[in-house]
Design a protein around this motif. Sequence first.
Motif, short mmCIF file in Angstrom:
data_model
loop_
_atom_site.label_atom_id
_atom_site.label_comp_id
_atom_site.label_asym_id
_atom_site.label_seq_id
_atom_site.Cartn_x
_atom_site.Cartn_y
_atom_site.Cartn_z
N GLU A 1 2.68 1.54 -3.62
CA GLU A 1 1.55 2.40 -3.94
C GLU A 1 0.47 1.67 -4.72
OE1 GLU A 1 3.30 5.87 -5.76
OE2 GLU A 1 4.13 6.55 -3.85
N ARG B 1 0.81 -1.22 0.00
CA ARG B 1 0.00 0.00 0.00
C ARG B 1 0.85 1.27 0.00
NH1 ARG B 1 -3.63 2.73 -2.09
NH2 ARG B 1 -4.70 4.18 -0.72
N TRP B 2 1.88 1.33 0.84
CA TRP B 2 2.59 2.59 1.03
C TRP B 2 3.93 2.69 0.33
CZ3 TRP B 2 -0.48 0.61 5.04
CH2 TRP B 2 -1.63 1.36 5.26
#
Length: 153
Positions: free
Chosen positions: A38, A34-35
Amino acid sequence: MPKRQEPNLHRTAFVADTTALILFFTATGIINERWIAEMAWDQVLNARLIGVVLMVPVARPYGLWRDWVMQHAGSSRVSKLLWDSVALVSFQVPIYAAIIAFSGATGSGLLRGTLGAALMMLLLGRPYGAFLNWVRKMFGLPPGGKRPMSLGS
C-alpha cells in the motif's frame, strides 16, 4: 591467433541476466508495492528506480547463485519449482526489504511488503527461472545450472 570468446560470453551473460531481472521484477515489484504494501505511487516510483539501480550489480550474481542452487534440482517439475523458489527467496528478499524500507515503507507496510515479496518470490521462483532461461536463449546462451557458478557450458 585465435579469438578469445570468454570476455564476450561473460558480458553477454551479464546483459542477459540483467535484462531478465529488470523486466520481470519491475512489473512484479509495482504490483507488490502498490497493492500489497500500500505504498503511494511516488514511493513505488522511487522503489522501482532504486530497484533498477540495484538490479544492475546483483542480476548476474543472482544468475550465478541460481545456477548453483539449481544443481540440487531433480528433473521433476516439483523439484525445479522448489529449488528455483529457494534460490529466489534466499537471495532477493533481503535486498527487496532494504529497497522498500529506503523508499519509505515503515512498520506494518514494511512487514507486509517484505512478506508479500517473500510469498510472491516463492510463487514466482520457477516462472522467473524459466523466463531467465528464455532470455538467456534469446541472447544465444545456454540455460544455467549445470555446473557451479557457470552458464551450464
